[in-house]
Design a protein around this motif. Structure first.
Motif, PDB file in Angstrom:
ATOM      1  N   THR A  25       0.824  -1.200   0.000  1.00  0.00           N
ATOM      2  CA  THR A  25       0.000   0.000   0.000  1.00  0.00           C
ATOM      3  C   THR A  25       0.861   1.255   0.000  1.00  0.00           C
ATOM      4  O   THR A  25       0.559   2.226  -0.701  1.00  0.00           O
ATOM      5  N   ALA A  26       1.925   1.266   0.787  1.00  0.00           N
ATOM      6  CA  ALA A  26       2.835   2.413   0.779  1.00  0.00           C
ATOM      7  C   ALA A  26       3.442   2.612  -0.605  1.00  0.00           C
ATOM      8  O   ALA A  26       3.583   3.746  -1.083  1.00  0.00           O
ATOM      9  N   ALA A  73      -4.861  -2.450 -14.082  1.00  0.00           N
ATOM     10  CA  ALA A  73      -6.120  -1.936 -14.617  1.00  0.00           C
ATOM     11  C   ALA A  73      -6.742  -1.037 -13.565  1.00  0.00           C
ATOM     12  O   ALA A  73      -6.444  -1.148 -12.376  1.00  0.00           O
ATOM     13  N   PHE A  74      -7.623  -0.120 -14.017  1.00  0.00           N
ATOM     14  CA  PHE A  74      -8.337   0.729 -13.061  1.00  0.00           C
ATOM     15  C   PHE A  74      -9.669   1.122 -13.670  1.00  0.00           C
ATOM     16  O   PHE A  74      -9.890   1.034 -14.881  1.00  0.00           O
ATOM     17  N   TYR A 101      -3.171  -3.632  -8.303  1.00  0.00           N
ATOM     18  CA  TYR A 101      -1.720  -3.437  -8.243  1.00  0.00           C
ATOM     19  C   TYR A 101      -1.122  -4.481  -7.326  1.00  0.00           C
ATOM     20  O   TYR A 101      -1.558  -4.635  -6.181  1.00  0.00           O
ATOM     21  N   ARG A 102      -0.164  -5.207  -7.828  1.00  0.00           N
ATOM     22  CA  ARG A 102       0.550  -6.247  -7.088  1.00  0.00           C
ATOM     23  C   ARG A 102      -0.435  -7.236  -6.425  1.00  0.00           C
ATOM     24  O   ARG A 102      -0.311  -7.589  -5.281  1.00  0.00           O
ATOM     25  N   LYS A 103      -1.458  -7.611  -7.215  1.00  0.00           N
ATOM     26  CA  LYS A 103      -2.470  -8.598  -6.824  1.00  0.00           C
ATOM     27  C   LYS A 103      -3.366  -8.127  -5.672  1.00  0.00           C
ATOM     28  O   LYS A 103      -4.047  -8.927  -5.037  1.00  0.00           O
ATOM     29  N   ASP A 149      -8.424 -14.165  -7.980  1.00  0.00           N
ATOM     30  CA  ASP A 149      -6.969 -14.291  -7.853  1.00  0.00           C
ATOM     31  C   ASP A 149      -6.357 -13.191  -6.994  1.00  0.00           C
ATOM     32  O   ASP A 149      -5.140 -13.013  -6.960  1.00  0.00           O
ATOM     33  N   SER A 150      -7.212 -12.447  -6.268  1.00  0.00           N
ATOM     34  CA  SER A 150      -6.735 -11.309  -5.492  1.00  0.00           C
ATOM     35  C   SER A 150      -6.150 -11.766  -4.155  1.00  0.00           C
ATOM     36  O   SER A 150      -6.616 -12.724  -3.541  1.00  0.00           O
TER      37      SER A 150
END
Length: 237
Positions: A25-26, A73-74, A101-103, A149-150
């Protein structure tokens, strides 16, 4: 503090407790702010005004391209069910951004307010919007989409607070690249919001951008010398 060529300086205060997803997150927030600076600076160079001086809706024009640069994606305006625990009711609403981002599935609730360079106080509007963003991220999290897959979801309040100085036309601004005073403002906001804000970034805008991108309000010029962005990070759900 880090210098960004032709854009200014960036200072980040990271008090995120170590936990699940804290490093990801950072990393996400720092990349988001870097993109915000990039696209804000591009606009300021061409148009000679500050895009973040407007309201919340214009932030999409900055955060969207920023996310496109580094996320998988967003999407904007994600439907959500908000629960009012006190009234025991539910209502439909929207979360401003989703990004992968990064799963991790990141959901962002954006808010926008202003901070005065000279006043030394945090406005009621800023405090109320921050409280609202915190509440909105908490009351909708269970309804948000979780990909198969998150590794989890992270719901973040993100408040953008441009720091402004209004002066009469015959005067010169004292706030531009006044690093010591601007860092004091960041620390003040961070301390005042300490119980609910554990991450903040201060973009001290390069003097060439700040001098040329003022706005006119009556008999005053309004300069934006910095932008403060605050968030609150909890564990991944």
């Amino acid at each position: 503090m880090r210098t960004i060529k032709s854009r200014g300086k960036l200072n980040i205060i990271n008090n995120i407790p170590q936990g699940k997803g804290s490093f990801k997150t950072a990393d996400f927030l720092e990349k988001l702010v870097n993109g915000f600076i990039k696209y804000s600076g591009n606009y300021m160079e061409i148009v000679n005004e500050s895009p973040f001086a407007y309201r919340e809706r214009q932030l999409n024009s900055l955060f969207g391209p920023a996310m496109a640069d580094f996320t998988d994606a967003f999407l904007t305006e994600i439907p959500a069910i908000r629960k009012n625990k006190a009234a025991k009711t539910e209502s439909y609403g929207w979360v401003d951004f989703w990004a992968r981002y990064r799963k991790v599935d990141f959901y962002l609730e954006l808010k926008h307010s202003y901070g005065s360079y000279n006043s030394g106080v945090i406005t009621k509007e800023t405090m109320d919007l921050w409280a609202k963003a915190k509440d909105q991220t908490q009351n909708c999290s269970k309804s948000l989409l979780r990909m198969e897959d998150s590794d989890g979801i992270m719901v973040l309040p993100v408040q953008v607070i441009p720091i402004y100085e209004g002066i009469y036309f015959e005067n010169e601004p004292s706030s531009i690249e006044n690093t010591e005073r601007l860092l004091e403002i960041q620390n003040f906001y961070h301390d005042e919001l300490e119980t609910s804000a554990n991450w903040s970034a201060l973009w001290i805008i390069h003097k060439d951008l700040a001098y040329d991108s003022y706005h006119v309000n009556g008999d005053k010029r309004v300069y934006y010398s910095a932008v403060l962005i605050v968030s609150n990070v909890t564990d991944i759900q």
